[in-house]
Design a protein around this motif. Sequence first.
Motif, PDB file in Angstrom:
ATOM      1  N   ASN A  83       0.800  -1.216  -0.055  1.00  0.00           N
ATOM      2  CA  ASN A  83       0.171   0.023   0.010  1.00  0.00           C
ATOM      3  C   ASN A  83       0.706   1.168   0.081  1.00  0.00           C
ATOM      4  N   PRO A  84       0.521   2.393  -0.745  1.00  0.00           N
ATOM      5  CA  PRO A  84       1.177   3.484  -0.640  1.00  0.00           C
ATOM      6  C   PRO A  84       1.392   4.080   0.695  1.00  0.00           C
ATOM      7  N   LEU A  85       2.557   4.686   0.887  1.00  0.00           N
ATOM      8  CA  LEU A  85       2.732   5.507   2.184  1.00  0.00           C
ATOM      9  C   LEU A  85       2.230   6.784   2.234  1.00  0.00           C
ATOM     10  N   PRO A  86       1.866   7.734   3.404  1.00  0.00           N
ATOM     11  CA  PRO A  86       1.164   8.897   3.252  1.00  0.00           C
ATOM     12  C   PRO A  86       2.317   9.868   2.888  1.00  0.00           C
ATOM     13  N   ARG A  87       3.582   9.708   3.210  1.00  0.00           N
ATOM     14  CA  ARG A  87       4.692  10.598   2.850  1.00  0.00           C
ATOM     15  C   ARG A  87       5.281  10.329   1.438  1.00  0.00           C
ATOM     16  N   LYS A  88       5.228  11.558   0.622  1.00  0.00           N
ATOM     17  CA  LYS A  88       5.722  11.496  -0.593  1.00  0.00           C
ATOM     18  C   LYS A  88       7.233  11.156  -0.703  1.00  0.00           C
ATOM     19  N   LYS A  89       7.688  10.372  -1.474  1.00  0.00           N
ATOM     20  CA  LYS A  89       9.214  10.059  -1.613  1.00  0.00           C
ATOM     21  C   LYS A  89       9.881  11.112  -2.756  1.00  0.00           C
ATOM     22  N   PHE A 150      10.332 -10.241  -1.960  1.00  0.00           N
ATOM     23  CA  PHE A 150      10.700  -9.000  -1.444  1.00  0.00           C
ATOM     24  C   PHE A 150       9.670  -8.587  -0.402  1.00  0.00           C
ATOM     25  N   ALA A 151       9.424  -9.509   0.577  1.00  0.00           N
ATOM     26  CA  ALA A 151       8.424  -9.284   1.835  1.00  0.00           C
ATOM     27  C   ALA A 151       8.905  -8.027   2.371  1.00  0.00           C
ATOM     28  N   HIS A 152      10.198  -7.736   2.808  1.00  0.00           N
ATOM     29  CA  HIS A 152      10.428  -6.726   3.820  1.00  0.00           C
ATOM     30  C   HIS A 152      10.410  -5.427   2.969  1.00  0.00           C
ATOM     31  N   HIS A 153      10.680  -5.603   1.550  1.00  0.00           N
ATOM     32  CA  HIS A 153      10.462  -4.200   0.788  1.00  0.00           C
ATOM     33  C   HIS A 153       8.995  -3.683   0.784  1.00  0.00           C
ATOM     34  N   ILE A 154       7.934  -4.889   0.552  1.00  0.00           N
ATOM     35  CA  ILE A 154       6.663  -4.531   0.524  1.00  0.00           C
ATOM     36  C   ILE A 154       6.085  -3.896   2.096  1.00  0.00           C
ATOM     37  N   ILE A 155       6.655  -4.706   3.024  1.00  0.00           N
ATOM     38  CA  ILE A 155       6.205  -3.858   4.380  1.00  0.00           C
ATOM     39  C   ILE A 155       6.668  -2.782   4.631  1.00  0.00           C
ATOM     40  N   ALA A 156       7.726  -2.292   4.141  1.00  0.00           N
ATOM     41  CA  ALA A 156       8.388  -1.066   4.397  1.00  0.00           C
ATOM     42  C   ALA A 156       7.795   0.121   3.581  1.00  0.00           C
ATOM     43  N   GLY A 157       6.711  -0.172   2.480  1.00  0.00           N
ATOM     44  CA  GLY A 157       6.230   0.505   1.698  1.00  0.00           C
ATOM     45  C   GLY A 157       7.031   0.916   0.388  1.00  0.00           C
ATOM     46  N   ARG A 158       8.337   0.087   0.288  1.00  0.00           N
ATOM     47  CA  ARG A 158       8.922   0.412  -0.975  1.00  0.00           C
ATOM     48  C   ARG A 158       8.524  -0.228  -2.173  1.00  0.00           C
ATOM     49  N   LEU A 159       7.781  -1.103  -2.076  1.00  0.00           N
ATOM     50  CA  LEU A 159       7.268  -2.134  -3.500  1.00  0.00           C
ATOM     51  C   LEU A 159       6.010  -1.966  -3.389  1.00  0.00           C
ATOM     52  N   LEU A 160       5.091  -1.586  -4.716  1.00  0.00           N
ATOM     53  CA  LEU A 160       3.713  -1.887  -4.600  1.00  0.00           C
ATOM     54  C   LEU A 160       3.684  -2.571  -5.966  1.00  0.00           C
ATOM     55  N   VAL A 161       2.603  -3.640  -5.942  1.00  0.00           N
ATOM     56  CA  VAL A 161       2.245  -4.226  -7.189  1.00  0.00           C
ATOM     57  C   VAL A 161       0.748  -4.089  -7.366  1.00  0.00           C
ATOM     58  N   ILE A 162       0.306  -3.562  -8.591  1.00  0.00           N
ATOM     59  CA  ILE A 162      -1.066  -3.060  -8.866  1.00  0.00           C
ATOM     60  C   ILE A 162      -1.395  -3.747  -9.997  1.00  0.00           C
TER      61      ILE A 162
END
Length: 468
Positions: A83-89, A150-162
């Motif tokens: 899921n996208p994080l609220p803070r813009k990267k 890539f579970a840890h990247h998904i949890i950290a909000g660095r990876l989204l699949v849509i």
Amino acid sequence: MRLVWKSLDKMRCFRKRSTIPFLGVLITSLLFFNLYMEDGYVLEAGKRQLMHPSNSERYVHNFRDLTNFSGTLNVTYRYLAGNPLPRKKYLTIGLSSVKRKKGNYLMETIKSIFDQSSYEELKEIVVVVHLADFDLAWCEKLVQDISRKFAHHIIAGRLLVIHAPEEYYPSLDGLKRNYNDPEDRVRFRSKQNVDYAFLLNFCTNLSDFYMMLEDDVLCSRNFLTSLKKVVTSREGSYWVMLEFSKLGYIGKLYQSSDLPRLVHFLLMFYQEMPCDWLLIHFRDLLAQKNVIRFKPSLFQHMGYYSSYKGAENKLKDDDFEEDFIDIPDNPPASLYTNINVFENYDATKAYSSVDEYFWGKPPSTGDFFVIVFHEPSNISKIKILTGTDDRQNDILHHGALEVGEKLVGTKRGRQCSSYITLGEFKNGHIEVKDVDHKIAFDIQCVRIVVTASQKEWLIIRKISLWTT
């Protein structure tokens, strides 16, 4: 609006005789109407499970709703992972992927993005993967593989699949066969344009900048650090697209504020031509006439088989360097010279981060080329190259490198009142390290001085400065 569509009806007759002129008029007409409309995009969190699409009549209806030039593209995306994080990267990296007949490089591409980034760089990026295939079983299997690896990247909000549902796509049958392309090729490239449009639309508000990659790419180490230095060096100058690879859709950087217009543009002309051609037209129409490409390239094509029919694709970028590229910092500065400039090869080009240079007519003793920093800078290394491979005599044969302090106003602009010599040019080049250990003051000027007249013209190919 009615007048616009009437004029387009008249142009359809002309289209049969000449596709390219027709497209030029069509682009101009529609963009004049749509280019400066307010762009707001509504993203709705979709259902996580994959659902079977509706019939083709619904596709056409939904697609017309999307392209009604209202300024809003309302797509219900399905979040398959993350899921996208609220803070813009700082940067969104977008990948669109479909099932290939031979080979699949998506996992390697994602791995390269993360492995070639430092922990600090990872905090500033988000990777969005659009699985754009209508084979839902393939999508489900691939999501499972991505989620495991890539579970840890998904949890950290660095990876989204849509996934953008098939019902939002236009009908892909009976499309215009421009350039005598076979029907299946036209279908493939037209769908690809829509795939990218939906991906760009989703990414609009995630970050300040957006990088377009393909799903079969290797990355240079610490590519984000290199990219940020290039972007910083372009502050105050106008650009639409910066290129970090010379291939296809690889390494094309946009400001996120331009994405809504690019989305509409791809949807308007999805069946006219391939995506990389449309990107060039978009750049031209927004008044960036010249390519701005950084070298060495930060991304390399690695796929052997194309996503179109599994055909062989051996394209490689010979400017790619995988190891860390020590990009100069080149602090913001103004540049002055009294050397006669040839055409538009002005002084700023020697200080640029892209592949361009200063070119002047034969200099005389005492002529100068000076860089005046906007703020005093602590410089650690200076490297200056003159001449080019095809013009090896257009070097600085006799010259000195100086640094100065205490800015004063002169008839030729602001310059330093006192200088210290760091060294002499040898074979047209000079490199000085540990400048901050040799100079007791913060530097405000860097100056190249011609110490003997020469008959040859002068090319200053690259001025590189590193700060502490």
